[in-house]
Design a protein around this motif. Structure first.
Motif, PDB file in Angstrom:
ATOM      1  N   GLY A  70       0.819  -1.200   0.000  1.00  7.79           N
ATOM      2  CA  GLY A  70       0.000   0.000   0.000  1.00  7.79           C
ATOM      3  C   GLY A  70       0.857   1.255   0.000  1.00  7.79           C
ATOM      4  O   GLY A  70       2.083   1.201   0.126  1.00  7.79           O
ATOM      5  N   ILE A  71       0.201   2.384  -0.159  1.00 11.93           N
ATOM      6  CA  ILE A  71       0.869   3.686  -0.117  1.00 11.93           C
ATOM      7  C   ILE A  71       0.749   4.207   1.314  1.00 11.93           C
ATOM      8  O   ILE A  71      -0.358   4.326   1.842  1.00 11.93           O
ATOM      9  N   VAL A  72       1.897   4.505   1.929  1.00 10.35           N
ATOM     10  CA  VAL A  72       1.891   4.879   3.341  1.00 10.35           C
ATOM     11  C   VAL A  72       2.488   6.263   3.550  1.00 10.35           C
ATOM     12  O   VAL A  72       3.296   6.745   2.746  1.00 10.35           O
ATOM     13  N   VAL A 118      -1.817   3.871   6.133  1.00 12.19           N
ATOM     14  CA  VAL A 118      -2.051   3.495   4.734  1.00 12.19           C
ATOM     15  C   VAL A 118      -3.117   4.423   4.175  1.00 12.19           C
ATOM     16  O   VAL A 118      -4.225   4.495   4.715  1.00 12.19           O
ATOM     17  N   ILE A 119      -2.780   5.153   3.117  1.00 14.79           N
ATOM     18  CA  ILE A 119      -3.759   6.081   2.536  1.00 14.79           C
ATOM     19  C   ILE A 119      -4.395   5.530   1.266  1.00 14.79           C
ATOM     20  O   ILE A 119      -5.417   6.051   0.813  1.00 14.79           O
ATOM     21  N   ALA A 120      -3.820   4.473   0.698  1.00 14.71           N
ATOM     22  CA  ALA A 120      -4.406   3.859  -0.492  1.00 14.71           C
ATOM     23  C   ALA A 120      -3.803   2.483  -0.705  1.00 14.71           C
ATOM     24  O   ALA A 120      -2.636   2.246  -0.383  1.00 14.71           O
ATOM     25  N   SER A 121      -4.620   1.576  -1.218  1.00 12.79           N
ATOM     26  CA  SER A 121      -4.149   0.239  -1.587  1.00 12.79           C
ATOM     27  C   SER A 121      -4.002   0.214  -3.101  1.00 12.79           C
ATOM     28  O   SER A 121      -4.969  -0.026  -3.823  1.00 12.79           O
ATOM     29  N   ASN A 122      -2.800   0.498  -3.587  1.00 10.51           N
ATOM     30  CA  ASN A 122      -2.619   0.716  -5.024  1.00 10.51           C
ATOM     31  C   ASN A 122      -2.862  -0.529  -5.866  1.00 10.51           C
ATOM     32  O   ASN A 122      -3.341  -0.428  -6.999  1.00 10.51           O
ATOM     33  N   PHE A 123      -2.547  -1.723  -5.358  1.00 16.00           N
ATOM     34  CA  PHE A 123      -2.841  -2.931  -6.124  1.00 16.00           C
ATOM     35  C   PHE A 123      -4.343  -3.081  -6.320  1.00 16.00           C
ATOM     36  O   PHE A 123      -4.811  -3.439  -7.404  1.00 16.00           O
TER      37      PHE A 123
END
Length: 321
Positions: A127-129, A213-218
Motif C-alpha cells: 500500500g501507499i503509506v 495506509v492512505i491507499a491500496s494501489n494494487f
C-alpha cells in the motif's frame, strides 16, 4: 532492485554466451544419472515467495523428482538474465517486469502464478503509506509530492498513479524516488519522501511506527490483481517440457497449500528472511491463487502503455501459458 533495462541488456549478452557452452547444459535441469532433476529457482527474499519455500519443505517438489535449490536475487531484472543463461531454470518476477521483457522480445514465458492482491482496500500486503502526522489524507494529496518506489518505471509508480487518478488527483505531478523496500520506513520517518509504496514486511514496519495506509494501489489497479509470477525461458520449455510440467504441478500444489495454511506460511518466512517473529505475526499476507488473473494483467498492460513503459507492443498470448 536493479533497473530492469540494465538487467535485460545483460541478459542479451548472457543468453548468447549460454548458447556457446559445451554439452553440459544447466538449463535442462537434469542430474544426468537418472536421478532427480536439479532445479535452481531465482527468488526474492520477501513474503511473496513463501509458497515455494513451503512446497520444498513439504516435499511437493521432491515427490515429482525435483531437487530444488532456491537462490535469492535483487529482483526480476537480476533474475531474468539468470534464467536465460541457465543459471536458474525458473525465476520469480513481478508481472510488469516480464511485460517489459516480452515487449523487447526477450524469450521468457510465464509458467505459474506467483502472488496476488487480497483485493481488500486497507487490508492488502502492499500500500501507499505516510507518517502518522502527515497532512496527506488520500492519494489525491500526492500530487506534487515525493513518493518512494523500489524501482522506477515499473509496477510501483504505475499503480501509484492509478490510485492518485482514482482519488481525483493529477498523477503527472507525482515525483517518484527510487529507494529499496528495506530502506523505505527510515526514509519516510526522516522526511526524505512524503509517502512510500511498500509491501510486507516494510508495511508492518511503517505501521509499527504509527504510519498510515492512505491507499491500496494494487486494489486500485484491478480486483484480485496478479502481482507476480514464476517464469522460465522458451528454450527450457522446448527442450524439457516434462520438467516444466512437473515444476508447474509442484508450484500449484505449493500455492494452494500456502493459501490455506497461513500459520505455516508465517513459520517458513522466518527461515529465509531476517524478519523477527513479532513482525511476522503482524504481517498482512497476500493471496496465493493457483491461477493468474488474466483480466488484471491486461489492465497492467494498459497502464504500462499509458505510462510509456514498453518499447513495443506486449503480447500476453506469447507471455502467458
Amino acid at each position: 532492485m536493479r533497473r530492469l533495462i540494465t538487467g535485460l541488456a545483460v541478459a542479451t549478452t548472457l543468453v548468447v554466451a549460454a548458447a556457446g557452452c559445451g554439452s553440459s547444459d544447466p538449463s535442462n535441469g537434469t542430474a544426468g544419472n537418472g536421478g532427480p532433476a536439479d532445479v535452481t529457482v531465482g527468488v526474492i527474499p520477501i513474503v511473496d515467495v513463501a509458497p515455494i519455500y513451503l512446497g520444498k519443505e513439504k516435499g511437493f517438489f521432491s515427490n515429482r523428482d525435483i531437487e530444488l535449490t532456491l537462490e535469492t536475487g535483487q529482483g526480476g531484472a537480476a533474475i531474468v538474465p539468470g534464467v536465460l543463461s541457465g543459471q536458474f531454470q525458473f525465476g520469480f518476477s513481478n508481472a510488469t517486469s516480464l511485460m517489459v521483457a516480452q515487449a523487447r522480445n526477450v524469450p521468457v514465458k510465464v509458467v505459474a502464478n506467483g502472488v496476488a492482491s487480497t483485493g481488500q482496500p486497507g487490508e492488502d500486503f502492499g500500500g501507499i503509506v505516510v507518517r502518522g502526522d502527515s497532512p496527506i489524507q488520500s492519494a489525491k494529496d500526492l500530487a506534487g509530492r515525493k513518493v518512494a518506489v523500489n524501482t522506477l518505471k515499473n509496477i510501483g509508480d504505475t499503480s501509484v498513479r492509478e490510485s492518485v487518478r482514482k482519488a481525483g488527483g493529477d498523477p503527472s505531478t507525482v515525483q517518484f524516488v527510487e529507494i529499496g523496500f528495506p530502506q523505505m520506513p527510515a526514509a519516510l520517518e526522516a522526511g526524505q519522501v512524503d509517502a512510500a509504496w511498500v509491501v510486507e514486511p516494510s508495511l508492518a514496519a511503517v505501521r509499527a511506527k504509527g504510519g498510515r495506509v492512505i491507499a491500496s494501489n494494487f486494489v486500485d489497479v484491478a480486483p484480485d490483481l496478479t502481482v507476480a509470477v514464476y517464469f522460465t525461458s522458451t528454450k527450457l520449455i522446448q527442450e524439457n517440457p516434462d520438467l516444466v510440467n512437473r515444476f508447474v504441478e509442484a508450484m500449484r500444489e505449493s500455492l494452494a497449500y500456502a493459501d490455506s495454511h497461513p500459520d505455516e506460511v508465517r513459520n517458513v518466512i522466518t527461515t529465509y528472511t531476517q524478519i523477527d517473529a513479532a513482525t511476522v505475526a503482524a504481517l498482512t499476507l497476500p493471496k496465493w491463487p493457483a491461477d493468474y488473473n488474466r483480466d488484471s494483467l491486461e489492465t497492467l498492460v494498459k497502464f504500462g502503455e499509458q505510462d510509456g513503459l514498453f518499447e513495443g507492443p506486449v503480447d500476453l498470448d506469447k507471455l502467458l501459458p
